[in-house]
Design an enzyme around this catalytic site. Structure first.
Site, short mmCIF file in Angstrom:
data_model
loop_
_atom_site.label_atom_id
_atom_site.label_comp_id
_atom_site.label_asym_id
_atom_site.label_seq_id
_atom_site.Cartn_x
_atom_site.Cartn_y
_atom_site.Cartn_z
N TYR A 409 21.22 74.73 30.70
CA TYR A 409 22.15 75.75 30.23
C TYR A 409 22.35 76.85 31.28
CZ TYR A 409 24.51 79.26 27.47
OH TYR A 409 25.43 80.19 27.02
N LYS A 413 25.56 77.96 33.48
CA LYS A 413 26.14 79.30 33.54
C LYS A 413 26.35 79.74 34.99
CE LYS A 413 26.07 82.27 30.62
NZ LYS A 413 27.13 82.93 29.80
N ASP A 484 23.58 70.82 21.66
CA ASP A 484 24.34 71.58 22.66
C ASP A 484 24.73 70.84 23.94
OD1 ASP A 484 23.51 73.46 20.84
OD2 ASP A 484 22.34 74.64 22.23
N HIS A 488 26.17 72.68 27.47
CA HIS A 488 25.51 72.65 28.77
C HIS A 488 26.35 71.87 29.79
CE1 HIS A 488 21.20 73.44 27.05
NE2 HIS A 488 22.13 73.96 26.27
N ASN A 557 25.93 73.29 12.09
CA ASN A 557 26.43 74.61 12.44
C ASN A 557 26.88 74.64 13.88
OD1 ASN A 557 24.19 76.18 14.26
ND2 ASN A 557 23.23 74.66 12.91
N GLU A 559 27.80 77.98 16.80
CA GLU A 559 28.17 79.33 17.18
C GLU A 559 29.34 79.29 18.16
OE1 GLU A 559 24.01 81.91 17.10
OE2 GLU A 559 24.63 80.89 18.91
N GLU A 563 32.40 77.71 24.09
CA GLU A 563 31.74 76.82 25.05
C GLU A 563 32.11 75.37 24.77
OE1 GLU A 563 27.80 78.76 26.88
OE2 GLU A 563 27.72 78.64 24.70
#
Length: 975
Positions: A409, A413, A484, A488, A557, A559, A563
């Site tokens: 991750y 970034k 995720d 990533h 779920n 968020e 992304e």
């Protein structure tokens, strides 16, 4: 980096401090113990590497692997029947907890299919249809709403006491759980948008058990109408059978037929309910046995056409009708083509779901775009704004990555941060900085996309049991829970797309590994045997899910919807840059569909999603049964809203689709926050610019803030200033090209198109505008006219005799002069000589006891004039023997300047960090390894130009000596 909460449940947002727990450590420990979880860390072993072009991955276990209940940890298919598809097991779905058991090691968490929700247990399948939301929290601020599972009925077989439930089949948006207690079996088929649950049973009668007082409103043999807890249900036994009641339990003999079905009815009055019975009866005996969505990116029209198909198979001996009953999510209904939903609707956490009856397929047409590699520099290409932007670019020149952690991750970034620098530097012609940032990106990607024997960090490992590619070091459960991956890996793919434009050979060499990342996170190829199809993307719900197992009471779920869009936009750009239209079109499908879903479910832009009493205009998280104004990692309003904005890129212009909603959300943030944001200001201002450019600009100007970890001041300045100039995004204007956008500002409309290929393109917009875009460039026309960027595939060969701009062309009268040597030597008389002079010394004046770091003070100036040569894409280098004798606390500093045309205007300046000398007699060597202190401008071809070297004392009270001769050199990047 320590995080307050272990994010084993969903995505990992980028904030290393001020975490707030959503669950307690003790609660988590008890849950894990009750679930029988065991942590599995494989011993280190020599890696078995598999080459993929110039890259590779390992098939050995080099770190933690997915884990759940003991049986699942040992065998991911422990709760999958032998009759199930042999393809890799889907994860990150609404039904994943049926197979990926974590908290309930026999059955699953609630399965929020919409309109119904389901809960397996030993006796069968519980059915819930919740129409009254639970809204918790204060009127504004941290609060959430849920339509929690509340059982109305249980459907099963008399006497069924199964030890567990297994997955027997799945299709694009259905799943078939199966129970078997040795004497009785039950198999159900349930799915998104399907109000029916169809059952096949052996060993007993069909059984329905009401959880409360049931009122019978239809009883005509095989059909039974019940109202339970205010919700209407229709149950169907085989023709000729009859339902009988015993208290709150209803049974029907199945005979040799072994099938029955149960449907929840929409929100209608008694008359409306009765009118639906014929259509539902036809569907009751024709179970859905397959679902499939096929999409087509219509490039010419700028839209994505998706056809959702249902395969039905009438049960033997029945008169089941064609098609089925389907409820549509709002993002589907808003773009429905050629069909008219019936009047009644279902209540759902996503808003009202209209109904289609007798449907075999339906089609949506969803606008695609806008997507750009980066917003154009219409306001920052000259003047004071350019000067400010260049100063900000200088600040990040030495380290465009600024890596905050070694895992997938945080590495992602860093790649995202650096690629923004690449795009801006390219637009401004700062080719040296662009290429340095590209080198940094290339180095990281090369490392991660190549596996070495025994390597356990910076490597991707394929797990055949789970059908997944895991990057190590992992984070936020990307290894143990398969969370995720789209978040990533989207950063890696986006960085690869940018690199591919400038280095197509790299894309050819490493493209196979990039493709594996795509196939793992959201594989676009239905024939793929290594990964599930569209792992993270929920085809019917229209958006990604972050949790691999989704085993929570509230369902799965997510968020950071933004992304997820970073991943989709990366596919569009990678596919376009490499000519892979299959990948590009998959990206366009996910992008268009998810953008439509985000506007409604995360931002509620049409005001029909959130229930009464939930007073926030946005949510931080979408759950299977609702949404919440919160995150897993912070209670701060800035992060709750900002997590669905970052990273800010040209793939995120959809954030401005509704400018009024943007302004409302920002005002809400300041209200909840009790004032302006104090963290993540850059992210919030960047979205605000899409709805209120002047407001964002005024907040940014003169402000002092700490950039979000994936951002830079350079990019925020570039974004806010240029978006403020362009105006708001006009999503009603479409283009026949995947990388295009339209803006409406005070001065009128601007059309922008980007070309990341090596061929010129013509882009036509739906309002009639036509933009010609040369290879590798971005062009803006209309209220703002601008073009910039470099040709795709690297710079044109400067020695090409057919290139009229070739500076070495002897027929070009404007570029006469001495050919520039690659190495110059300091010499007496202020000269940089092509030939090394005799050994001697040059004196550098003292600093006078002051510090002159970065600013020349009484410098020794050396020049070479009238030089002509082609820039070869390299960097400046120098090696200078210097000596301060025995003086203490002295330092020398250098600046190299290029006046490319000899007109007296400096085009490129590079100031290097000072070099502290020792107090021992004898020379030391000052080189470019000291690193850049600052830089500005861009290198290009020399056409009668001047190269200047300035040396001065940054520290000290005594003069310094520079030795001349063959060992004293200045290397310049010109052929």
């Amino acid at each position: 980096m320590t995080r307050v909460i272990t994010r084993s449940t969903t995505e990992g947002p980028p904030r290393p401090h001020r975490r707030r727990r959503r669950i307690t450590a003790s609660t988590a420990a008890l849950a894990l113990a009750a679930a029988g979880l065991t942590a599995v860390l494989a011993p280190s072993a020599a890696a078995d590497t598999v080459p993929v072009g110039s890259g590779s991955y390992t098939t050995d276990t080099v770190g933690a692997t997915p884990r759940g209940c003991d049986a699942v940890t040992a065998d991911p298919r422990a709760f999958v029947t032998d009759d199930a598809p042999s393809t890799p097991l889907p994860t990150n779905d609404w039904w994943s907890s049926l197979a990926f058991k974590v908290f309930d090691c026999a059955f699953s968490g609630p399965l929020h299919a919409h309109p119904a929700s389901y809960q397996p247990s030993a006796g069968g399948l519980g059915i819930s249809y919740t129409t009254t939301p639970s809204v918790t929290g204060t009127g504004v601020g941290i609060s959430e709403y849920h339509y929690p599972y509340a059982q109305d009925l249980q459907a099963g077989v008399t006497g069924l006491a199964a030890p567990d439930v297994k997955v027997d089949d799945w299709t694009d948006w259905t799943v078939s759980p199966k129970w078997d207690d040795g004497a009785r079996t039950l198999r159900a088929t349930i799915g998104h948008g399907l109000p029916f649950a169809w059952f096949e049973a052996t060993g007993g009668d069909a059984r329905l058990t009401a959880s409360g007082q049931a009122t019978v409103w239809l009883d005509d043999g095989a059909r039974l109408g019940l109202t339970v807890n205010g919700h209407d249900y229709l149950a169907f036994a085989p023709p000729g059978a009859r339902w009988t009641a015993s208290g709150s339990t209803y049974t029907a003999a199945l005979g040799g037929d072994g099938f029955f079905s149960v449907a929840v009815l929409p929100d209608v009055d008694d008359a409306g309910r009765d009118s639906l019975v014929p259509a539902y009866t036809a569907a009751a005996y024709s179970p859905v046995t397959g679902t499939r969505a096929d999409y087509d990116y219509d490039e010419a029209a700028g839209e994505v056409v998706t056809t959702y198909g249902f395969t039905t198979s009438p049960w033997p001996g029945t008169s089941g009708g064609d098609g089925t009953v389907a409820a549509l999510y709002p993002h589907q209904g808003a773009h429905l083509r050629g069909a008219s939903p019936a009047g009644p609707t279902y209540t759902s956490p996503r808003g009202d779901m209209p109904v289609l009856t007798g449907v075999e397929q339906f089609t949506t047409v969803t606008p695609f775009g806008p997507v750009l590699p980066e917003v154009p520099a219409v306001a920052t290409s000259d003047g004071a704004d350019r000067a400010t932007l260049e100063a900000y670019l200088d600040q990040v020149a030495d380290d465009p990555l600024d890596r905050r952690g070694p895992d997938t991750y945080w590495t992602g970034k860093a790649l995202g941060r650096a690629t923004r620098i690449v795009e801006i530097a390219d637009q401004l012609g700062r080719t040296a900085q662009r290429d340095a940032a590209l080198d940094a990106v290339r180095g990281v990607l090369d490392d991660w996309l190549t596996a070495e024997s025994g390597e356990t960090e910076g490597v991707f490992a394929y797990d055949d049991d789970w059908g997944t590619l895991i990057g190590y070091p992992a984070s936020y459960g990307s290894d143990t829970e398969l969370n995720d991956h789209h978040f990533h890996y989207g950063y890696y793919i986006a960085a690869a797309a940018t690199l591919a434009r400038f280095d197509p050979q790299w894309a050819a060499d490493y493209g196979g590994m990039v493709d594996l990342l795509i196939r793992d996170a959201n594989g676009y190829d239905r024939d793929e045997t290594r990964f599930p199809y569209l792992r993270d993307f929920d085809i019917y719900a229209g958006h990604d899910w972050a949790s691999g197992h989704g085993a929570f009471a509230a369902g799965n779920n997510q968020e950071s919807s933004s992304e997820g869009m970073n991943f989709a936009g990366a596919l569009v750009q990678w596919g376009e840059a490499t000519g892979n239209t299959e990948v590009r079109d998959a990206g366009a499908y996910i992008y268009a569909t998810q953008s439509a879903a985000i506007q409604r479910y995360w931002f509620d832009t049409d005001g029909t999603t959130y229930p009464e009493g939930f007073h926030n205009p946005v949510v931080g998280m979408v759950w299977g049964d609702g949404g919440s104004y919160s995150t897993w990692f912070s209670g701060e309003a800035e992060m709750i809203q900002g997590i669905n904005m970052l990273p800010i890129t040209g793939s995120h212009l959809y954030l401005g689709s509704d400018p009024a909603a943007v302004r409302e959300a920002y005002a809400h943030l300041e209200s909840v926050n009790g004032g302006p944001p104090t963290v993540w200001q850059d992210i919030l201002w960047s979205q605000l610019a899409l709805g209120d450019g002047d407001g964002a600009l005024s907040r940014l100007t003169g402000s002092s803030y700490t950039p979000e970890e994936g951002e830079t001041r350079a990019h925020t300045f570039h974004w806010v200033h240029n978006v403020a100039a362009l105006g708001t995004v006009n999503t009603s204007v479409r283009a026949d090209h995947p990388l295009a956008a339209t803006f409406d500002g005070d001065g009128g409309r601007t059309h922008v198109a980007a070309n990341v290929t090596s061929q010129d393109v013509t882009v036509t917009f739906s309002d009639g505008a036509v933009v010609e875009v040369p290879a590798g460039q971005t062009v803006a026309t209309g209220a703002h006219s601008w073009s910039g960027g470099s040709a795709a595939g690297g710079p044109t060969d400067p020695t090409d005799p057919t290139d009229p701009t070739d500076p070495t062309d002897p027929t070009d009268p404007t570029c006469q002069g001495e050919p520039a040597p690659s190495v110059l030597h300091p010499a007496a008389g202020g000269v940089l000589a092509a030939q090394a002079p005799a050994t001697g010394t040059l004196t550098v004046a003292p600093a006078g006891g002051a510090t002159h770091d970065g600013t020349p003070h009484d410098p020794l100036v050396l020049e070479a004039n009238g030089l002509t040569g082609a820039y070869d894409g390299g960097d400046t280098g120098f090696s200078l023997p210097v000596d301060a004798g025995t003086a203490v606390a002295h330092a020398v500093q250098a600046r190299v300047s290029y006046d490319l045309t000899g007109d007296g205007s400096v085009d490129r300046t590079e100031t290097y960090r000072y070099f502290a000398t020792d107090p021992v007699g004898g020379t030391e060597t000052y080189t470019t390894a000291a690193g850049l202190h600052s830089q500005s401008g861009a290198l290009g071809d020399l056409c009668g130009g001047t190269v200047r070297l300035e040396l001065w004392s940054a520290l000290g009270t005594r003069p310094l000596e520079v030795t001349t001769g063959g060992s004293s050199t200045l290397t310049i990047p010109f052929g």
